[in-house]
Design a protein around this motif. Structure first.
Motif, PDB file in Angstrom:
ATOM      1  N   PHE A 482       0.888  -1.148  -0.143  1.00 17.80           N
ATOM      2  CA  PHE A 482       0.010   0.006   0.044  1.00 17.80           C
ATOM      3  C   PHE A 482       0.968   1.380  -0.059  1.00 17.80           C
ATOM      4  N   GLY A 483       2.199   1.118   0.311  1.00 15.71           N
ATOM      5  CA  GLY A 483       3.054   2.198   0.410  1.00 15.71           C
ATOM      6  C   GLY A 483       2.780   3.046   1.663  1.00 15.71           C
ATOM      7  N   ILE A 484       3.215   4.172   1.748  1.00 13.49           N
ATOM      8  CA  ILE A 484       3.250   5.038   2.895  1.00 13.49           C
ATOM      9  C   ILE A 484       2.114   6.244   2.492  1.00 13.49           C
ATOM     10  N   LYS A 485       1.046   6.387   3.256  1.00 16.87           N
ATOM     11  CA  LYS A 485       0.120   7.385   2.936  1.00 16.87           C
ATOM     12  C   LYS A 485       0.159   8.753   3.799  1.00 16.87           C
ATOM     13  N   GLN A 486      -0.004   9.677   3.183  1.00 17.96           N
ATOM     14  CA  GLN A 486       0.108  11.075   4.087  1.00 17.96           C
ATOM     15  C   GLN A 486      -1.040  11.733   4.053  1.00 17.96           C
ATOM     16  N   ILE A 487      -1.190  12.391   5.306  1.00 23.15           N
ATOM     17  CA  ILE A 487      -2.242  13.315   5.635  1.00 23.15           C
ATOM     18  C   ILE A 487      -1.548  14.564   6.067  1.00 23.15           C
ATOM     19  N   LYS A 488      -1.570  15.626   5.309  1.00 26.61           N
ATOM     20  CA  LYS A 488      -0.901  16.914   5.706  1.00 26.61           C
ATOM     21  C   LYS A 488      -1.855  18.072   5.952  1.00 26.61           C
ATOM     22  N   GLY A 489      -1.458  18.900   6.754  1.00 22.00           N
ATOM     23  CA  GLY A 489      -2.317  20.415   6.942  1.00 22.00           C
ATOM     24  C   GLY A 489      -1.498  21.362   7.934  1.00 22.00           C
ATOM     25  N   TYR A 490      -2.391  21.968   8.696  1.00 19.59           N
ATOM     26  CA  TYR A 490      -1.667  22.974   9.592  1.00 19.59           C
ATOM     27  C   TYR A 490      -1.953  22.528  10.724  1.00 19.59           C
ATOM     28  N   ARG A 491      -1.156  22.551  11.964  1.00 19.86           N
ATOM     29  CA  ARG A 491      -1.050  22.099  13.189  1.00 19.86           C
ATOM     30  C   ARG A 491      -2.298  22.701  13.808  1.00 19.86           C
ATOM     31  N   LYS A 492      -2.568  23.987  13.651  1.00 17.45           N
ATOM     32  CA  LYS A 492      -3.569  24.679  14.416  1.00 17.45           C
ATOM     33  C   LYS A 492      -4.950  24.398  13.905  1.00 17.45           C
ATOM     34  N   SER A 493      -5.049  23.805  12.643  1.00 23.27           N
ATOM     35  CA  SER A 493      -6.344  23.347  12.168  1.00 23.27           C
ATOM     36  C   SER A 493      -6.201  21.899  11.610  1.00 23.27           C
ATOM     37  N   ILE A 494      -6.040  21.029  12.368  1.00 21.82           N
ATOM     38  CA  ILE A 494      -6.006  19.791  12.015  1.00 21.82           C
ATOM     39  C   ILE A 494      -7.126  19.110  11.387  1.00 21.82           C
ATOM     40  N   LYS A 495      -8.125  19.382  11.610  1.00 22.68           N
ATOM     41  CA  LYS A 495      -9.371  18.912  10.974  1.00 22.68           C
ATOM     42  C   LYS A 495      -9.375  19.213   9.530  1.00 22.68           C
ATOM     43  N   ASN A 496      -8.778  20.304   9.069  1.00 17.17           N
ATOM     44  CA  ASN A 496      -8.711  20.860   7.534  1.00 17.17           C
ATOM     45  C   ASN A 496      -7.708  20.331   6.947  1.00 17.17           C
ATOM     46  N   ALA A 497      -6.913  18.994   7.439  1.00 18.80           N
ATOM     47  CA  ALA A 497      -5.640  18.411   6.834  1.00 18.80           C
ATOM     48  C   ALA A 497      -6.460  17.509   5.844  1.00 18.80           C
ATOM     49  N   SER A 498      -5.615  17.337   4.778  1.00 17.54           N
ATOM     50  CA  SER A 498      -6.248  16.494   3.575  1.00 17.54           C
ATOM     51  C   SER A 498      -4.853  15.315   3.293  1.00 17.54           C
ATOM     52  N   ALA A 499      -5.438  14.065   2.956  1.00 21.91           N
ATOM     53  CA  ALA A 499      -4.674  13.070   2.516  1.00 21.91           C
ATOM     54  C   ALA A 499      -4.173  13.253   1.143  1.00 21.91           C
ATOM     55  N   ASP A 500      -3.086  12.478   0.664  1.00 25.71           N
ATOM     56  CA  ASP A 500      -2.263  12.954  -0.376  1.00 25.71           C
ATOM     57  C   ASP A 500      -3.175  12.111  -1.493  1.00 25.71           C
ATOM     58  N   SER A 501      -3.767  11.144  -1.053  1.00 26.22           N
ATOM     59  CA  SER A 501      -4.747  10.135  -1.812  1.00 26.22           C
ATOM     60  C   SER A 501      -5.808   9.548  -1.102  1.00 26.22           C
ATOM     61  N   GLU A 502      -7.094   9.729  -1.623  1.00 24.70           N
ATOM     62  CA  GLU A 502      -8.308   9.128  -0.611  1.00 24.70           C
ATOM     63  C   GLU A 502      -8.157   7.741  -0.911  1.00 24.70           C
TER      64      GLU A 502
END
Length: 514
Positions: A482-502
């Motif tokens: 599956f590889g390594i999946k990443q979810i990126k965003g801003y530390r102070k608004s983690i809920k708005n972070a998005s994954a590099d692939s769904e």
């Protein structure tokens, strides 16, 4: 060439002789005679080479330093004789020697003058001969010691003769007989009574300390820092079979090496068993009720230092009002102060990652863990044997044995938890998929525990990289395809972070061959 001097003796008793001094004198004289540059950090161990205990000591640390490049090569490792590096079976000792040589470190054996290196490969047959002799000598000694113990045990069973003068601190040997020390025996009874009446180990320790009751030891002079009461020491007494009169072999933890009615009993075996049941129930309850503050327990790892992230309650200001919030903090930062990773909001982290797994079907992600379960069971058996081997010395208050025992107990706790998780993978999943809203409720302890167990079946770790501004979650699956999946965003608004692939609906059907 830089030279590292290593010396080893098997037991503290040998320290009374000239074993270490002789080795140091010979190795230093040898190194100076051929112009080697002796390093100041020469090292030594007091450890059994037959059982490979030196690998848990300074020699093991040095070999790790070689592997990680902390020892500059070429270099020389100088020993009085090759068996100082260990007396294990040749097939265990030889690969270690070869690894040292291949790393660029020569091994100089002072007693023979032989230098083992990559150029003179024909000398390996000399090393094999030395290893065979050393191992066989130790094997014979071990067999003799085992037979001597067996004989002593049989005599103890038949005649009541004392096997060893090493007895628990609430006892003493007088005229060849083991007797209770009345005031200490009463103290042991009191500890069990308090424990059964509902007091925990910590409460008992504080009570005894407040009453100025000293922790019992054999000889005050043997302790640089006199032991004090704490929860671990109370629990150690509660777990000791010697309290009801049983002697447990220090060389083998099998049941047939338990000699009942050997010691004078302080409590009955019924009292002992009752205390054990209470102890086990307390451990189970504590784990069940408090372990799921973080639904990703055992999975979150700091990307900067490798330490785990742990939940921590903290005060913060929201819209000018102080509120208490649950955060995740790097234990490397809180414990050592070296890591610079920033804390992150725990509820928001759970919300973001759990939502990403909304299409996960656990029933399609079962993993065959039979080999790992077998290995973990063997590890637990070995740790139990090591713990039992230390019991007599621990009951005497031996500080080194106590430290080793506590370390083994910590390893056992972790190994048992890992075994529990591994064995759980063999059963049908108790969850089909994650209901995010319910799982986010901290009061749903049982559900959160189930989610955690199911996630550990498919995820190796979630690496967190957090700085003042950004946050990045790297999800590492047990199925590496599956590889390594990443979810990126801003530390102070983690809920708005998005994954590099769904993860598309149905992706889990491809994971049956994990």
């Amino acid at each position: 060439m830089k030279a590292y001097i290593y010396s080893r003796i098997s037991t503290k008793i040998q320290k009374k002789g000239d074993g270490l001094d002789r080795q140091l004198e010979l190795t230093h004289a040898y190194a100076n005679s051929i112009g080697l540059e002796i390093q100041l950090d020469s090292f030594q161990d007091i450890a059994s080479g037959y059982h490979g205990r030196q690998m848990q000591g300074r020699l093991g640390v040095f070999l790790d330093a070689i592997k990680t490049g902390k020892v500059n090569t070429p270099a020389a490792l100088v020993v009085e004789s090759l068996d100082r590096l260990g007396r294990e079976h040749t097939m265990d000792a030889l690969p270690r020697l070869i690894d040292i040589i291949n790393s660029g470190v020569e091994v100089h054996e002072v007693s023979t003058g032989v230098v083992y290196n990559r150029e003179d490969t024909h000398k390996i047959h000399i090393a094999i001969a030395v290893m065979e002799r050393a191992h066989n000598e130790s094997k014979v000694k071990a067999l003799r010691a085992k037979q001597a113990y067996k004989t002593a045990r049989e005599k103890a069973s038949e005649t009541g003769k004392v096997i060893t003068s090493l007895v628990p601190v609430w006892m003493e040997v007088k005229d060849g007989k083991i007797e209770l020390i009345p005031e200490r025996a009463e103290l042991i009874k009191r500890i069990f009574q308090m424990y059964i009446n509902g007091c925990g180990g910590g409460v008992i320790a504080k009570t005894l300390t407040s009453e100025n009751i000293e922790y019992p030891v054999y000889r005050d002079a043997a302790h640089k820092h006199k032991p004090v009461w704490n929860e671990q020491r109370i629990v150690r007494i509660i777990k000791s079979p010697s309290t009801y009169g049983a002697f447990v072999s220090t060389t083998n933890a099998h049941k047939d090496n338990i000699l009942y009615d050997y010691y004078p009993a302080v409590i009955t075996i019924d009292t002992f068993n009752k205390a054990q049941q209470i102890r086990i129930n307390r451990v189970t309850t504590k784990t069940k009720t408090h372990a799921m503050q973080n639904i990703f327990t055992s999975l979150l790892v700091c990307g900067k230092c490798g330490y785990t992230y742990q939940p921590n309650m903290s005060n913060t200001t929201r819209n000018g009002i102080k509120v208490r919030m649950m955060y995740l903090r790097c234990s490397g930062r809180t414990g050592t102060g070296q890591c610079k990773a920033k804390a992150i909001n725990l509820p928001d982290t759970e919300y973001t990652i759990l939502n990403w797994f909304r299409s996960l079907r656990f029933s399609k992600l079962q993993v065959d863990k039979r080999d790992e379960i077998s290995d973990k069971q063997a590890q637990i058996t070995q740790l139990n044997e090591q713990a039992q081997n230390l019991l007599v010395l621990v009951s005497k208050g031996n500080s080194r044995a106590i430290a080793m025992y506590e370390d083994i107990e910590d390893q056992l706790t972790q190994a048992k938890a890992e075994l529990f998780r591994l064995e759980d993978t063999r059963t049908k999943p108790q969850l089909e998929r994650i209901e995010t809203k319910l799982a986010l409720d901290p009061e749903n302890i049982d559900l959160r525990r189930l989610v955690n167990l199911e996630l550990q079946k498919v995820i190796n770790k979630i690496v967190i990289n957090s700085d003042a501004k950004d946050i990045n979650f790297e999800v590492h699956f047990k199925n590496e395809s599956f590889g390594i999946k990443q979810i990126k965003g801003y530390r102070k608004s983690i809920k708005n972070a998005s994954a590099d692939s769904e993860l598309p609906s149905g992706w889990h059907t491809q994971a049956q061959n994990i």
